[in-house]
Design a protein around this motif. Structure first.
Motif, PDB file in Angstrom:
ATOM      1  N   ILE A 124       4.586   4.932   8.493  1.00  0.00           N
ATOM      2  CA  ILE A 124       3.785   4.680   9.238  1.00  0.00           C
ATOM      3  C   ILE A 124       3.997   3.248  10.481  1.00  0.00           C
ATOM      4  O   ILE A 124       3.972   3.075  11.380  1.00  0.00           O
ATOM      5  CB  ILE A 124       2.723   3.348   8.244  1.00  0.00           C
ATOM      6  CG1 ILE A 124       3.356   1.867   8.241  1.00  0.00           C
ATOM      7  CG2 ILE A 124       2.222   3.979   7.605  1.00  0.00           C
ATOM      8  CD1 ILE A 124       2.465   1.323   6.734  1.00  0.00           C
ATOM      9  N   TRP A 128       4.269   0.271   1.857  1.00  0.00           N
ATOM     10  CA  TRP A 128       4.644  -0.347   2.955  1.00  0.00           C
ATOM     11  C   TRP A 128       4.506  -1.921   1.839  1.00  0.00           C
ATOM     12  O   TRP A 128       2.963  -2.683   2.090  1.00  0.00           O
ATOM     13  CB  TRP A 128       3.377  -0.036   3.887  1.00  0.00           C
ATOM     14  CG  TRP A 128       4.241   0.533   4.633  1.00  0.00           C
ATOM     15  CD1 TRP A 128       4.693   2.074   3.982  1.00  0.00           C
ATOM     16  CD2 TRP A 128       5.536   0.736   5.014  1.00  0.00           C
ATOM     17  NE1 TRP A 128       5.294   2.658   4.783  1.00  0.00           N
ATOM     18  CE2 TRP A 128       6.270   2.410   5.971  1.00  0.00           C
ATOM     19  CE3 TRP A 128       6.458  -0.568   6.718  1.00  0.00           C
ATOM     20  CZ2 TRP A 128       6.666   2.087   6.321  1.00  0.00           C
ATOM     21  CZ3 TRP A 128       7.043   0.139   6.463  1.00  0.00           C
ATOM     22  CH2 TRP A 128       7.531   1.855   6.998  1.00  0.00           C
ATOM     23  N   THR A 182       0.310  -1.201  -0.111  1.00  0.00           N
ATOM     24  CA  THR A 182      -0.375  -0.258  -0.281  1.00  0.00           C
ATOM     25  C   THR A 182       0.878   1.253   0.139  1.00  0.00           C
ATOM     26  O   THR A 182       1.979   1.290  -0.040  1.00  0.00           O
ATOM     27  CB  THR A 182      -0.578  -0.438   1.266  1.00  0.00           C
ATOM     28  OG1 THR A 182      -0.257  -0.454   2.501  1.00  0.00           O
ATOM     29  CG2 THR A 182      -2.105  -0.854   1.137  1.00  0.00           C
ATOM     30  N   LEU A 217      -1.846   0.646   8.812  1.00  0.00           N
ATOM     31  CA  LEU A 217      -2.443   0.936   7.481  1.00  0.00           C
ATOM     32  C   LEU A 217      -2.886   1.313   6.981  1.00  0.00           C
ATOM     33  O   LEU A 217      -3.534   1.447   5.715  1.00  0.00           O
ATOM     34  CB  LEU A 217      -2.891  -0.920   6.421  1.00  0.00           C
ATOM     35  CG  LEU A 217      -0.854  -1.413   7.097  1.00  0.00           C
ATOM     36  CD1 LEU A 217      -1.204  -2.669   7.080  1.00  0.00           C
ATOM     37  CD2 LEU A 217       0.566  -0.588   6.232  1.00  0.00           C
ATOM     38  N   ARG A 218      -3.947   2.112   7.765  1.00  0.00           N
ATOM     39  CA  ARG A 218      -5.325   2.878   7.408  1.00  0.00           C
ATOM     40  C   ARG A 218      -4.491   4.757   7.155  1.00  0.00           C
ATOM     41  O   ARG A 218      -5.670   5.384   6.173  1.00  0.00           O
ATOM     42  CB  ARG A 218      -6.333   2.760   8.154  1.00  0.00           C
ATOM     43  CG  ARG A 218      -6.910   1.278   8.380  1.00  0.00           C
ATOM     44  CD  ARG A 218      -7.393   1.109   9.272  1.00  0.00           C
ATOM     45  NE  ARG A 218      -6.753   1.088  10.778  1.00  0.00           N
ATOM     46  CZ  ARG A 218      -7.620   1.516  11.743  1.00  0.00           C
ATOM     47  NH1 ARG A 218      -8.652   1.020  12.186  1.00  0.00           N
ATOM     48  NH2 ARG A 218      -6.684   1.249  12.281  1.00  0.00           N
ATOM     49  N   ARG A 219      -3.184   4.624   7.973  1.00  0.00           N
ATOM     50  CA  ARG A 219      -3.312   5.788   8.421  1.00  0.00           C
ATOM     51  C   ARG A 219      -2.207   6.500   6.306  1.00  0.00           C
ATOM     52  O   ARG A 219      -1.726   6.491   6.165  1.00  0.00           O
ATOM     53  CB  ARG A 219      -2.313   5.690   8.948  1.00  0.00           C
ATOM     54  CG  ARG A 219      -2.631   5.907  10.328  1.00  0.00           C
ATOM     55  CD  ARG A 219      -2.675   6.237  12.069  1.00  0.00           C
ATOM     56  NE  ARG A 219      -2.425   7.189  11.476  1.00  0.00           N
ATOM     57  CZ  ARG A 219      -1.311   8.457  12.127  1.00  0.00           C
ATOM     58  NH1 ARG A 219      -0.734   8.034  13.468  1.00  0.00           N
ATOM     59  NH2 ARG A 219      -0.917   9.744  12.055  1.00  0.00           N
ATOM     60  N   GLY A 220      -2.508   7.919   6.030  1.00  0.00           N
ATOM     61  CA  GLY A 220      -1.813   8.408   5.308  1.00  0.00           C
ATOM     62  C   GLY A 220      -1.770   7.863   3.646  1.00  0.00           C
ATOM     63  O   GLY A 220      -1.184   7.795   2.602  1.00  0.00           O
ATOM     64  N   LEU A 221      -3.045   6.849   3.376  1.00  0.00           N
ATOM     65  CA  LEU A 221      -2.620   6.208   1.962  1.00  0.00           C
ATOM     66  C   LEU A 221      -3.067   7.276   1.092  1.00  0.00           C
ATOM     67  O   LEU A 221      -3.781   8.418   1.190  1.00  0.00           O
ATOM     68  CB  LEU A 221      -4.228   5.557   2.099  1.00  0.00           C
ATOM     69  CG  LEU A 221      -4.382   3.711   3.198  1.00  0.00           C
ATOM     70  CD1 LEU A 221      -5.976   3.781   2.589  1.00  0.00           C
ATOM     71  CD2 LEU A 221      -3.154   3.562   2.605  1.00  0.00           C
ATOM     72  N   PHE A 262       6.790   9.977  -0.289  1.00  0.00           N
ATOM     73  CA  PHE A 262       5.851   8.930  -0.085  1.00  0.00           C
ATOM     74  C   PHE A 262       6.490   7.459   0.432  1.00  0.00           C
ATOM     75  O   PHE A 262       7.491   7.380   0.183  1.00  0.00           O
ATOM     76  CB  PHE A 262       5.213   8.887  -1.757  1.00  0.00           C
ATOM     77  CG  PHE A 262       5.639   8.546  -2.213  1.00  0.00           C
ATOM     78  CD1 PHE A 262       5.002   7.135  -2.407  1.00  0.00           C
ATOM     79  CD2 PHE A 262       5.761   8.841  -3.438  1.00  0.00           C
ATOM     80  CE1 PHE A 262       5.158   6.460  -4.243  1.00  0.00           C
ATOM     81  CE2 PHE A 262       6.761   8.818  -4.366  1.00  0.00           C
ATOM     82  CZ  PHE A 262       6.050   7.524  -4.908  1.00  0.00           C
ATOM     83  N   TRP A 263       6.290   7.148   0.683  1.00  0.00           N
ATOM     84  CA  TRP A 263       6.490   5.157   1.429  1.00  0.00           C
ATOM     85  C   TRP A 263       5.614   4.114   0.476  1.00  0.00           C
ATOM     86  O   TRP A 263       3.709   4.372   0.764  1.00  0.00           O
ATOM     87  CB  TRP A 263       5.714   4.932   2.334  1.00  0.00           C
ATOM     88  CG  TRP A 263       7.443   5.848   3.597  1.00  0.00           C
ATOM     89  CD1 TRP A 263       8.228   5.090   3.673  1.00  0.00           C
ATOM     90  CD2 TRP A 263       7.293   7.133   3.834  1.00  0.00           C
ATOM     91  NE1 TRP A 263       9.389   6.368   4.359  1.00  0.00           N
ATOM     92  CE2 TRP A 263       8.894   7.520   4.782  1.00  0.00           C
ATOM     93  CE3 TRP A 263       6.341   8.295   3.737  1.00  0.00           C
ATOM     94  CZ2 TRP A 263       8.578   9.064   5.079  1.00  0.00           C
ATOM     95  CZ3 TRP A 263       6.638   9.144   3.629  1.00  0.00           C
ATOM     96  CH2 TRP A 263       7.431   9.911   4.623  1.00  0.00           C
ATOM     97  N   HIS A 272       2.163   5.133   1.066  1.00  0.00           N
ATOM     98  CA  HIS A 272       1.504   6.710   2.462  1.00  0.00           C
ATOM     99  C   HIS A 272       2.431   7.335   2.431  1.00  0.00           C
ATOM    100  O   HIS A 272       3.138   7.916   2.047  1.00  0.00           O
ATOM    101  CB  HIS A 272       1.595   5.703   3.100  1.00  0.00           C
ATOM    102  CG  HIS A 272       0.912   4.085   3.981  1.00  0.00           C
ATOM    103  ND1 HIS A 272      -0.292   4.354   4.390  1.00  0.00           N
ATOM    104  CD2 HIS A 272       0.830   2.583   3.591  1.00  0.00           C
ATOM    105  CE1 HIS A 272      -0.859   2.854   4.026  1.00  0.00           C
ATOM    106  NE2 HIS A 272       0.134   2.136   4.017  1.00  0.00           N
ATOM    107  N   ASP A 273       1.339   8.461   2.935  1.00  0.00           N
ATOM    108  CA  ASP A 273       2.388  10.049   2.290  1.00  0.00           C
ATOM    109  C   ASP A 273       2.719   9.944   4.050  1.00  0.00           C
ATOM    110  O   ASP A 273       3.770  10.730   3.989  1.00  0.00           O
ATOM    111  CB  ASP A 273       0.934  10.710   2.715  1.00  0.00           C
ATOM    112  CG  ASP A 273       0.057  10.978   2.964  1.00  0.00           C
ATOM    113  OD1 ASP A 273      -0.256  10.644   4.530  1.00  0.00           O
ATOM    114  OD2 ASP A 273      -0.397  12.034   3.609  1.00  0.00           O
TER     115      ASP A 273
END
Length: 149
Positions: A80, A128, A74, A87-91, A125-126, A76-77
């Motif tokens: 995490i 994961w 996923t 895993l729901r944060r910063g998608l 950005f990442w 993410h910005d």
């Protein structure tokens, strides 16, 4: 740049029962699930950690460094690993990861393509890549840096 993390969560053993043609129940046996360690690399790909965030076009390779992995990726910005691995944060819905999940055994690998965009003024950005392991869940964060716009 890669960052690894582990989350200690209780793991449940799945028990499956088999029903014979006579209607009886066979003895239950624990189901085995993949519990390997995720590895990512740019080696052998055309990917780069330095990307144009307005038009992302990069890739990396996912493989198990041990065991078999049932992985998911996923975008993410946020990093995490500092956000309790939620895993729901910063998608980032505008970043497309293909394939976004899979099952890989020892010696196998797959190239994951990353496309899309990250809105300015983002500098990083990442992606994961997460997989269950013997301590619960672990994975690797692939950090990408936005080139000057």
């Amino acid at each position: 740049m890669k960052r690894q993390f582990l989350v200690a969560v209780a793991t449940a053993t799945l028990i499956t029962g088999c029903v014979s043609s006579l209607g009886g129940t066979a003895s239950a046996a624990p189901a085995r699930s993949p519990e390997g360690t995720v590895s990512v690399t740019l080696r052998g790909t055309h990917g780069s950690y330095d990307v144009a965030c307005s038009d992302i076009n990069t890739e990396f390779k996912v493989s198990p460094s041990s065991g078999t992995i049932d992985w998911a990726a996923t975008a993410h910005d946020i990093d995490i690993s500092f956000a309790a691995q939620d895993l729901r944060r910063g998608l980032l819905p505008a970043v497309v990861v293909t394939p976004a999940a899979g099952l890989l055994g020892p010696g196998q690998s797959t190239v994951v393509r990353v496309r899309g965009s990250v809105a300015a003024p983002a500098k990083k950005f990442w992606i994961w890549v997460i997989a269950p392991n013997s301590t619960g869940r672990g994975g690797v964060g692939v950090e990408f840096t936005c080139r000057a716009r």
